[in-house]
Design a protein around this motif. Structure first.
Motif: not given
Length: 212
Positions: A27-29, A57-69, A116-117, A122-130
């Motif tokens: 459904n998207g973030f 915080e959930l989004i950040a944890a998932i992104v961290k795990e995806v990128l870490g993998e 991943m999509l 989400e990087t368009v909205r979040s400077d931190e995530l970008a």
């Protein structure tokens, strides 16, 4: 009160992350609320908020795990020198990352591409995530450049080719294949590998020399 084991805590956190990942991919973030997550994982608010303070915080944890993998997958397959040929290397990295998350509907279709999509969007909205994604891209690009340079030193790739350009192209091939999976359905990694082998087999011609 009995003490909760670390194994139980880890399993509960895994349950929450997997449930949230399924919802985010489907459904998207922004269309997913914490109430949706509670329902998906069948836990109380107190149980979930013990691990995560909220959706961000959930989004950040998932992104961290995806990128870490992704980092770990590439690091593992490039330890040998020279690394496996590009088509094999890309297949090993992509094959591992596609197995990171459980399937969306229990049908075996990998969850990772759609997730991943959502991360890219989400990087368009979040400077931190970008910024996080940019750091990972820079690191991976440097690693791919080293791999290309190892190919060149071993005589597996033309020495006059730009290592950076070759690295960017291999990254783009992986990103594009992930996007295809997310948008148009699952396809075996062998499709990308066969395509890369076909492109790598093209001989030099006068026409290509003039274009180059």
């Amino acid at each position: 009160m009995a003490r909760v084991s670390q194994e139980h805590l880890d399993a509960r956190r895994r349950q929450i992350l997997d449930g949230a990942a399924r919802l985010f991919a489907r459904n998207g973030f922004h269309a997913t609320s914490m109430q949706d997550v509670l329902k998906e994982v069948d836990l109380s608010a107190g149980a979930v908020y013990r691990y995560f303070t909220g959706k961000d915080e959930l989004i950040a944890a998932i992104v961290k795990e995806v990128l870490g993998e992704i980092r770990a997958a590439f690091a593992d397959v490039t330890r040998q020198s020279p690394p496996p040929p590009p088509d094999i290397l890309v297949g090993l990295v992509l094959g591992r990352t596609l197995r990171v998350w459980p399937s969306l509907n229990g049908d075996g279709e990998p969850l990772f591409p759609r997730l991943m999509l959502q991360v890219w969007a989400e990087t368009v909205r979040s400077d931190e995530l970008a910024a996080v994604l940019a750091d990972v891209y820079t690191e991976l690009r440097e690693r791919w450049v080293l791999a290309v340079e190892a190919y060149q030193e071993a005589g597996m790739m033309r020495s006059d080719a730009s290592a950076d350009h070759a690295a960017r192209t291999m990254i783009a091939a992986v990103q594009g294949f992930i996007a295809q999976q997310a948008l148009f359905g699952a396809a075996p990694v062998e499709v990308l590998q066969d395509g890369l082998r076909a492109l790598m087999s093209m001989p030099d011609t006068p026409e290509r020399s003039q274009l180059g």
